[in-house]
Design a protein around this motif. Structure first.
Motif, PDB file in Angstrom:
ATOM      1  N   SER A  48       0.852  -1.179   0.000  1.00  0.00           N
ATOM      2  CA  SER A  48       0.000   0.000   0.000  1.00  0.00           C
ATOM      3  C   SER A  48       0.890   1.232   0.000  1.00  0.00           C
ATOM      4  CB  SER A  48      -0.912   0.017   1.226  1.00  0.00           C
ATOM      5  OG  SER A  48      -1.845  -1.029   1.195  1.00  0.00           O
ATOM      6  N   CYS A  49       0.473   2.251  -0.738  1.00  0.00           N
ATOM      7  CA  CYS A  49       1.293   3.453  -0.876  1.00  0.00           C
ATOM      8  C   CYS A  49       0.474   4.698  -0.561  1.00  0.00           C
ATOM      9  CB  CYS A  49       1.843   3.571  -2.294  1.00  0.00           C
ATOM     10  SG  CYS A  49       2.762   2.128  -2.859  1.00  0.00           S
ATOM     11  N   ALA A  50       1.027   5.580   0.252  1.00  0.00           N
ATOM     12  CA  ALA A  50       0.387   6.850   0.558  1.00  0.00           C
ATOM     13  C   ALA A  50       1.004   7.986  -0.248  1.00  0.00           C
ATOM     14  CB  ALA A  50       0.508   7.156   2.051  1.00  0.00           C
ATOM     15  N   LEU A 106       7.653  -2.972 -14.579  1.00  0.00           N
ATOM     16  CA  LEU A 106       6.509  -3.859 -14.755  1.00  0.00           C
ATOM     17  C   LEU A 106       5.253  -3.071 -15.143  1.00  0.00           C
ATOM     18  CD1 LEU A 106       6.699  -6.497 -11.864  1.00  0.00           C
ATOM     19  CD2 LEU A 106       6.961  -6.880 -14.318  1.00  0.00           C
ATOM     20  N   PRO A 107       4.504  -3.549 -16.137  1.00  0.00           N
ATOM     21  CA  PRO A 107       3.288  -2.847 -16.561  1.00  0.00           C
ATOM     22  C   PRO A 107       2.193  -2.940 -15.506  1.00  0.00           C
ATOM     23  CG  PRO A 107       3.459  -4.945 -17.692  1.00  0.00           C
ATOM     24  CD  PRO A 107       4.752  -4.753 -16.958  1.00  0.00           C
ATOM     25  N   GLU A 108       1.407  -1.885 -15.415  1.00  0.00           N
ATOM     26  CA  GLU A 108       0.343  -1.827 -14.425  1.00  0.00           C
ATOM     27  C   GLU A 108      -0.996  -1.483 -15.065  1.00  0.00           C
ATOM     28  OE1 GLU A 108       3.430  -0.278 -10.935  1.00  0.00           O
ATOM     29  OE2 GLU A 108       1.885   1.084 -11.730  1.00  0.00           O
ATOM     30  N   ILE A 109      -2.037  -2.081 -14.539  1.00  0.00           N
ATOM     31  CA  ILE A 109      -3.409  -1.760 -14.927  1.00  0.00           C
ATOM     32  C   ILE A 109      -4.104  -1.197 -13.705  1.00  0.00           C
ATOM     33  CG2 ILE A 109      -5.635  -2.664 -15.698  1.00  0.00           C
ATOM     34  CD1 ILE A 109      -4.149  -4.789 -17.259  1.00  0.00           C
ATOM     35  N   ALA A 110      -4.598   0.025 -13.804  1.00  0.00           N
ATOM     36  CA  ALA A 110      -5.218   0.693 -12.664  1.00  0.00           C
ATOM     37  C   ALA A 110      -6.728   0.517 -12.695  1.00  0.00           C
ATOM     38  CB  ALA A 110      -4.868   2.177 -12.675  1.00  0.00           C
ATOM     39  N   THR A 131     -11.072   3.337   1.522  1.00  0.00           N
ATOM     40  CA  THR A 131      -9.720   3.093   1.031  1.00  0.00           C
ATOM     41  C   THR A 131      -9.053   4.417   0.690  1.00  0.00           C
ATOM     42  OG1 THR A 131     -10.361   0.956   0.127  1.00  0.00           O
ATOM     43  CG2 THR A 131      -8.344   1.937  -0.715  1.00  0.00           C
ATOM     44  N   GLN A 132      -7.964   4.733   1.375  1.00  0.00           N
ATOM     45  CA  GLN A 132      -7.290   6.018   1.195  1.00  0.00           C
ATOM     46  C   GLN A 132      -5.938   5.879   0.520  1.00  0.00           C
ATOM     47  OE1 GLN A 132      -7.203   8.236   4.881  1.00  0.00           O
ATOM     48  NE2 GLN A 132      -9.079   7.269   5.607  1.00  0.00           N
ATOM     49  N   LEU A 133      -5.509   4.645   0.259  1.00  0.00           N
ATOM     50  CA  LEU A 133      -4.181   4.407  -0.272  1.00  0.00           C
ATOM     51  C   LEU A 133      -4.252   3.785  -1.658  1.00  0.00           C
ATOM     52  CD1 LEU A 133      -2.712   2.724   2.943  1.00  0.00           C
ATOM     53  CD2 LEU A 133      -2.549   5.141   2.304  1.00  0.00           C
ATOM     54  N   ILE A 134      -3.136   3.828  -2.355  1.00  0.00           N
ATOM     55  CA  ILE A 134      -2.983   3.052  -3.580  1.00  0.00           C
ATOM     56  C   ILE A 134      -2.546   1.654  -3.174  1.00  0.00           C
ATOM     57  CG2 ILE A 134      -1.565   2.725  -5.633  1.00  0.00           C
ATOM     58  CD1 ILE A 134      -1.447   5.703  -5.985  1.00  0.00           C
ATOM     59  N   ASN A 135      -3.331   0.662  -3.510  1.00  0.00           N
ATOM     60  CA  ASN A 135      -3.017  -0.724  -3.171  1.00  0.00           C
ATOM     61  C   ASN A 135      -2.584  -1.468  -4.429  1.00  0.00           C
ATOM     62  OD1 ASN A 135      -3.731  -0.678  -0.328  1.00  0.00           O
ATOM     63  ND2 ASN A 135      -5.836  -0.414  -1.033  1.00  0.00           N
ATOM     64  N   MET A 136      -1.468  -2.157  -4.337  1.00  0.00           N
ATOM     65  CA  MET A 136      -0.883  -2.821  -5.494  1.00  0.00           C
ATOM     66  C   MET A 136      -0.869  -4.334  -5.305  1.00  0.00           C
ATOM     67  SD  MET A 136       2.223  -0.188  -6.398  1.00  0.00           S
ATOM     68  CE  MET A 136       1.908  -0.317  -8.146  1.00  0.00           C
ATOM     69  N   PHE A 137      -1.149  -5.047  -6.407  1.00  0.00           N
ATOM     70  CA  PHE A 137      -1.218  -6.502  -6.373  1.00  0.00           C
ATOM     71  C   PHE A 137      -0.391  -7.079  -7.521  1.00  0.00           C
ATOM     72  CE2 PHE A 137      -5.024  -4.598  -4.698  1.00  0.00           C
ATOM     73  CZ  PHE A 137      -5.278  -5.294  -3.522  1.00  0.00           C
ATOM     74  N   ASN A 138       0.433  -8.044  -7.217  1.00  0.00           N
ATOM     75  CA  ASN A 138       1.166  -8.747  -8.259  1.00  0.00           C
ATOM     76  C   ASN A 138       0.232  -9.708  -8.984  1.00  0.00           C
ATOM     77  OD1 ASN A 138       3.759  -7.652  -7.912  1.00  0.00           O
ATOM     78  ND2 ASN A 138       4.205  -9.034  -6.217  1.00  0.00           N
ATOM     79  N   VAL A 139       0.252  -9.669 -10.321  1.00  0.00           N
ATOM     80  CA  VAL A 139      -0.462 -10.635 -11.148  1.00  0.00           C
ATOM     81  C   VAL A 139       0.526 -11.121 -12.202  1.00  0.00           C
ATOM     82  CG1 VAL A 139      -2.707  -9.513 -10.805  1.00  0.00           C
ATOM     83  CG2 VAL A 139      -1.299  -8.865 -12.767  1.00  0.00           C
ATOM     84  N   PRO A 140       0.272 -12.260 -12.837  1.00  0.00           N
ATOM     85  CA  PRO A 140       1.186 -12.717 -13.882  1.00  0.00           C
ATOM     86  C   PRO A 140       1.417 -11.628 -14.938  1.00  0.00           C
ATOM     87  CG  PRO A 140      -0.336 -14.465 -13.319  1.00  0.00           C
ATOM     88  CD  PRO A 140      -0.805 -13.244 -12.573  1.00  0.00           C
ATOM     89  N   ASN A 141       2.654 -11.342 -15.212  1.00  0.00           N
ATOM     90  CA  ASN A 141       3.082 -10.387 -16.241  1.00  0.00           C
ATOM     91  C   ASN A 141       2.920  -8.922 -15.865  1.00  0.00           C
ATOM     92  OD1 ASN A 141       3.703 -12.568 -17.942  1.00  0.00           O
ATOM     93  ND2 ASN A 141       1.624 -12.583 -18.793  1.00  0.00           N
ATOM     94  N   ARG A 183       1.058  -5.897 -12.768  1.00  0.00           N
ATOM     95  CA  ARG A 183       0.410  -5.565 -11.501  1.00  0.00           C
ATOM     96  C   ARG A 183      -0.974  -4.971 -11.738  1.00  0.00           C
ATOM     97  NH1 ARG A 183       5.892  -4.084  -9.573  1.00  0.00           N
ATOM     98  NH2 ARG A 183       5.720  -2.129 -10.713  1.00  0.00           N
ATOM     99  N   PHE A 184      -1.881  -5.236 -10.803  1.00  0.00           N
ATOM    100  CA  PHE A 184      -3.151  -4.524 -10.708  1.00  0.00           C
ATOM    101  C   PHE A 184      -2.972  -3.444  -9.647  1.00  0.00           C
ATOM    102  CE2 PHE A 184      -6.270  -8.089 -12.173  1.00  0.00           C
ATOM    103  CZ  PHE A 184      -5.851  -7.896 -13.485  1.00  0.00           C
ATOM    104  N   VAL A 185      -3.533  -2.270  -9.903  1.00  0.00           N
ATOM    105  CA  VAL A 185      -3.406  -1.143  -8.979  1.00  0.00           C
ATOM    106  C   VAL A 185      -4.803  -0.653  -8.608  1.00  0.00           C
ATOM    107  CG1 VAL A 185      -2.468   1.168  -8.638  1.00  0.00           C
ATOM    108  CG2 VAL A 185      -1.218  -0.491 -10.044  1.00  0.00           C
TER     109      VAL A 185
END
Length: 218
Positions: free
Chosen positions: A29-31, A41-45, A77-87, A89-91
């Motif tokens: 999680s990022c504030a 790594l590519p991200e999808i928000a 939810t007040q933060l940016i939450n990041m999740f590792n997925v194959p290939n 990240r989901f944001v």
């Protein structure tokens, strides 16, 4: 315009196709933007109005029940939450359009979202979450126009489609597609995390976004 021509109205739900996001896991999680991973790594928000079903949609896409926390309090939810997925990240971005929070807190969340969207080079696509019963709010339109300005691919998920009858859901989808006709790189479809309607189509679209990036075709 590149609006998806899939009818998005299947009522048969998830047909058991392989899930490309098996093994998704919480990363951090990022504030502040400075806390984000410094890699390529590519991200999808995932963006959307509070209480539109964003966390439920992420959980359904990843085939997990509690990957993204579902809150009964909009805007919690007040933060940016990041999740590792194959290939990649989901944001999970903080929900917008919340009303029951102090103004200074609301502004801080908005600044966090804006900084990420404007400056994050890893960002490749946006999943815009809209409650099918209340689509295209001012915040939704602003987000879509911004994504178009930056040239990002955008998948609009009209969530909670199971709340409407088939005809009403189909009409809502067509109205949204018509409203988005002037924006490039936008796809819109029906989605339900409860009935799994549209789940396979959404997974395929998002997996293609990450695969295209890996192949060198952003």
């Amino acid at each position: 315009m590149s609006v998806s021509q899939k009818n998005g109205s299947s009522t048969q739900g998830d047909r058991g196709a392989p899930n490309p996001f098996v093994g998704a896991a919480f990363l951090m999680s990022c504030a502040r933007i400075t806390q984000l991973p410094a890699d390529g790594l590519p991200e999808i928000a995932f963006a959307g109005r509070s209480n539109a079903g964003k966390s439920s949609a992420m959980n359904a896409l990843c085939g997990q029940k509690q990957l993204a926390r579902v809150s009964k309090t909009p805007g919690r939810t007040q933060l940016i939450n990041m999740f590792n997925v194959p290939n990649g990240r989901f944001v999970d971005l903080p929900g917008y359009g919340f009303a029951k929070v102090p103004k200074d807190v609301s502004q801080a969340w908005g600044s966090l979202i804006g900084d990420y969207l404007q400056g994050r080079a890893n960002l490749r696509a946006i999943v815009q979450i809209m409650d099918i019963r209340h689509p295209l709010t001012d915040f939704d339109v602003q987000m879509l126009e911004w994504a178009a300005h930056r040239g990002l691919r955008c998948l609009v998920l009209l969530t909670k489609a199971d709340k409407l009858r088939f005809g009403a859901a189909k009409t809502a989808l067509l109205q949204v597609r018509k409203a988005l006709a002037g924006l490039p790189n936008v796809e819109a479809q029906l989605f339900s995390s409860t009935s799994k309607q549209g789940l396979d189509d959404a997974r395929n679209t998002l997996a293609s976004c990450l695969s295209a990036t890996i192949a060198g075709t952003p």
